[in-house]
Design a protein around this motif. Structure first.
Motif, PDB file in Angstrom:
ATOM      1  N   GLY A  16      27.282  21.034  -7.229  1.00  0.00           N
ATOM      2  CA  GLY A  16      28.284  19.998  -7.012  1.00  0.00           C
ATOM      3  C   GLY A  16      27.723  18.872  -6.165  1.00  0.00           C
ATOM      4  N   VAL A  17      28.091  17.645  -6.527  1.00  0.00           N
ATOM      5  CA  VAL A  17      27.678  16.470  -5.773  1.00  0.00           C
ATOM      6  C   VAL A  17      28.856  15.508  -5.726  1.00  0.00           C
ATOM      7  CG1 VAL A  17      26.072  14.541  -5.619  1.00  0.00           C
ATOM      8  CG2 VAL A  17      25.296  16.711  -6.587  1.00  0.00           C
ATOM      9  N   ASP A  18      29.225  15.077  -4.521  1.00  0.00           N
ATOM     10  CA  ASP A  18      30.221  14.026  -4.361  1.00  0.00           C
ATOM     11  C   ASP A  18      29.482  12.703  -4.259  1.00  0.00           C
ATOM     12  OD1 ASP A  18      32.360  15.806  -4.314  1.00  0.00           O
ATOM     13  OD2 ASP A  18      32.253  16.033  -2.141  1.00  0.00           O
ATOM     14  N   VAL A  19      29.997  11.689  -4.942  1.00  0.00           N
ATOM     15  CA  VAL A  19      29.379  10.363  -4.942  1.00  0.00           C
ATOM     16  C   VAL A  19      30.364   9.390  -4.306  1.00  0.00           C
ATOM     17  CG1 VAL A  19      28.364   8.535  -6.338  1.00  0.00           C
ATOM     18  CG2 VAL A  19      28.126  10.917  -7.062  1.00  0.00           C
ATOM     19  N   LYS A  25      33.669  -5.559  -1.331  1.00  0.00           N
ATOM     20  CA  LYS A  25      35.049  -5.784  -0.887  1.00  0.00           C
ATOM     21  C   LYS A  25      35.554  -4.580  -0.108  1.00  0.00           C
ATOM     22  CE  LYS A  25      35.993  -8.764  -4.778  1.00  0.00           C
ATOM     23  NZ  LYS A  25      35.445  -8.522  -6.074  1.00  0.00           N
ATOM     24  N   ARG A  26      34.642  -3.655   0.169  1.00  0.00           N
ATOM     25  CA  ARG A  26      34.943  -2.410   0.876  1.00  0.00           C
ATOM     26  C   ARG A  26      35.884  -1.498   0.099  1.00  0.00           C
ATOM     27  NH1 ARG A  26      30.899  -3.923   2.623  1.00  0.00           N
ATOM     28  NH2 ARG A  26      30.424  -4.416   4.776  1.00  0.00           N
ATOM     29  N   HIS A  27      35.875  -1.639  -1.221  1.00  0.00           N
ATOM     30  CA  HIS A  27      36.613  -0.703  -2.072  1.00  0.00           C
ATOM     31  C   HIS A  27      35.793   0.580  -2.151  1.00  0.00           C
ATOM     32  CE1 HIS A  27      39.117   0.786  -5.317  1.00  0.00           C
ATOM     33  NE2 HIS A  27      37.998   1.175  -5.889  1.00  0.00           N
ATOM     34  N   VAL A  28      36.425   1.707  -1.945  1.00  0.00           N
ATOM     35  CA  VAL A  28      35.710   2.979  -1.897  1.00  0.00           C
ATOM     36  C   VAL A  28      36.198   3.888  -3.017  1.00  0.00           C
ATOM     37  CG1 VAL A  28      35.273   5.030  -0.503  1.00  0.00           C
ATOM     38  CG2 VAL A  28      35.444   2.798   0.603  1.00  0.00           C
ATOM     39  N   ASP A  29      35.247   4.483  -3.748  1.00  0.00           N
ATOM     40  CA  ASP A  29      35.544   5.521  -4.732  1.00  0.00           C
ATOM     41  C   ASP A  29      34.761   6.760  -4.335  1.00  0.00           C
ATOM     42  OD1 ASP A  29      37.237   4.261  -6.639  1.00  0.00           O
ATOM     43  OD2 ASP A  29      35.516   3.188  -7.429  1.00  0.00           O
ATOM     44  N   CYS A  30      35.385   7.903  -4.379  1.00  0.00           N
ATOM     45  CA  CYS A  30      34.682   9.160  -4.162  1.00  0.00           C
ATOM     46  C   CYS A  30      34.869   9.993  -5.417  1.00  0.00           C
ATOM     47  CB  CYS A  30      35.218   9.893  -2.934  1.00  0.00           C
ATOM     48  SG  CYS A  30      34.220  11.357  -2.511  1.00  0.00           S
ATOM     49  N   LEU A  31      33.780  10.290  -6.087  1.00  0.00           N
ATOM     50  CA  LEU A  31      33.828  10.983  -7.370  1.00  0.00           C
ATOM     51  C   LEU A  31      33.050  12.283  -7.276  1.00  0.00           C
ATOM     52  CD1 LEU A  31      32.929   7.855  -9.506  1.00  0.00           C
ATOM     53  CD2 LEU A  31      35.207   8.784  -9.153  1.00  0.00           C
ATOM     54  N   ARG A  32      33.480  13.277  -8.007  1.00  0.00           N
ATOM     55  CA  ARG A  32      32.744  14.522  -8.117  1.00  0.00           C
ATOM     56  C   ARG A  32      31.855  14.398  -9.354  1.00  0.00           C
ATOM     57  NH1 ARG A  32      34.170  19.673  -6.244  1.00  0.00           N
ATOM     58  NH2 ARG A  32      34.406  18.447  -4.369  1.00  0.00           N
ATOM     59  N   LEU A  48      25.325  10.092  -1.545  1.00  0.00           N
ATOM     60  CA  LEU A  48      25.434  11.367  -2.261  1.00  0.00           C
ATOM     61  C   LEU A  48      25.620  12.482  -1.247  1.00  0.00           C
ATOM     62  CD1 LEU A  48      22.524  10.966  -4.826  1.00  0.00           C
ATOM     63  CD2 LEU A  48      24.946  10.470  -5.169  1.00  0.00           C
ATOM     64  N   ARG A  49      26.590  13.355  -1.507  1.00  0.00           N
ATOM     65  CA  ARG A  49      26.819  14.523  -0.659  1.00  0.00           C
ATOM     66  C   ARG A  49      26.649  15.773  -1.521  1.00  0.00           C
ATOM     67  NH1 ARG A  49      31.883  11.707   1.945  1.00  0.00           N
ATOM     68  NH2 ARG A  49      30.807  10.479   3.534  1.00  0.00           N
ATOM     69  N   SER A  52      25.233  22.072  -2.091  1.00  0.00           N
ATOM     70  CA  SER A  52      24.325  23.175  -1.775  1.00  0.00           C
ATOM     71  C   SER A  52      22.885  22.721  -1.982  1.00  0.00           C
ATOM     72  CB  SER A  52      24.617  24.394  -2.658  1.00  0.00           C
ATOM     73  OG  SER A  52      24.202  24.138  -3.984  1.00  0.00           O
ATOM     74  N   ILE A  53      21.943  23.556  -1.580  1.00  0.00           N
ATOM     75  CA  ILE A  53      20.533  23.197  -1.753  1.00  0.00           C
ATOM     76  C   ILE A  53      20.102  23.267  -3.215  1.00  0.00           C
ATOM     77  CG2 ILE A  53      19.893  23.837   0.586  1.00  0.00           C
ATOM     78  CD1 ILE A  53      18.701  26.427  -0.574  1.00  0.00           C
ATOM     79  N   THR A  54      20.926  23.873  -4.072  1.00  0.00           N
ATOM     80  CA  THR A  54      20.590  23.944  -5.499  1.00  0.00           C
ATOM     81  C   THR A  54      21.219  22.806  -6.306  1.00  0.00           C
ATOM     82  OG1 THR A  54      22.442  25.444  -5.925  1.00  0.00           O
ATOM     83  CG2 THR A  54      20.301  26.443  -5.406  1.00  0.00           C
ATOM     84  N   SER A  55      21.997  21.962  -5.668  1.00  0.00           N
ATOM     85  CA  SER A  55      22.584  20.808  -6.354  1.00  0.00           C
ATOM     86  C   SER A  55      21.491  19.775  -6.635  1.00  0.00           C
ATOM     87  CB  SER A  55      23.665  20.160  -5.495  1.00  0.00           C
ATOM     88  OG  SER A  55      24.711  21.062  -5.240  1.00  0.00           O
ATOM     89  N   SER A  56      21.571  19.136  -7.811  1.00  0.00           N
ATOM     90  CA  SER A  56      20.568  18.116  -8.137  1.00  0.00           C
ATOM     91  C   SER A  56      21.177  17.019  -8.996  1.00  0.00           C
ATOM     92  CB  SER A  56      19.360  18.733  -8.839  1.00  0.00           C
ATOM     93  OG  SER A  56      19.733  19.289 -10.072  1.00  0.00           O
ATOM     94  N   VAL A  57      20.577  15.835  -8.888  1.00  0.00           N
ATOM     95  CA  VAL A  57      21.029  14.644  -9.602  1.00  0.00           C
ATOM     96  C   VAL A  57      19.812  13.952 -10.208  1.00  0.00           C
ATOM     97  CG1 VAL A  57      22.076  12.353  -9.317  1.00  0.00           C
ATOM     98  CG2 VAL A  57      22.995  14.294  -8.070  1.00  0.00           C
ATOM     99  N   MET A  58      19.963  13.486 -11.436  1.00  0.00           N
ATOM    100  CA  MET A  58      18.936  12.656 -12.054  1.00  0.00           C
ATOM    101  C   MET A  58      19.436  11.214 -12.008  1.00  0.00           C
ATOM    102  SD  MET A  58      17.327  12.753 -15.903  1.00  0.00           S
ATOM    103  CE  MET A  58      18.914  12.558 -16.694  1.00  0.00           C
TER     104      MET A  58
END
Length: 77
Positions: A16-19, A25-32, A48-49, A52-58
């Protein structure tokens, strides 16, 4: 960080990664980030949050690496 010109596409590969996306304009989106992609236009701050240590993003980029394209200060958006 953000980019001045480069566009990015983020794809979750594992775990899992939260983006967190913040525009000038300081508009904030938090997406999974899951089994889909998120397109990030230029001048959008990305955090990027990893869950776990096994989470990865390309990350796919529209431009070759250029250190001059980076924005390291969020107040510069």
């Amino acid at each position: 960080h953000a980019h001045k010109e480069c566009e990015q596409t983020l794809v979750g590969l594992s775990g899992g990664v939260d983006v967190l996306l913040i525009d000038n304009k300081r508009h904030v989106d938090c997406l999974r980030l899951g089994k889909f992609a998120i397109k990030v236009p230029p001048r959008v701050w990305v955090v990027l949050r990893f869950h776990s240590i096994t989470s990865s993003v390309m990350v796919g980029c529209s431009h070759a690496y250029d250190p001059a394209d980076y924005i390291y200060d969020i107040t510069s958006l």
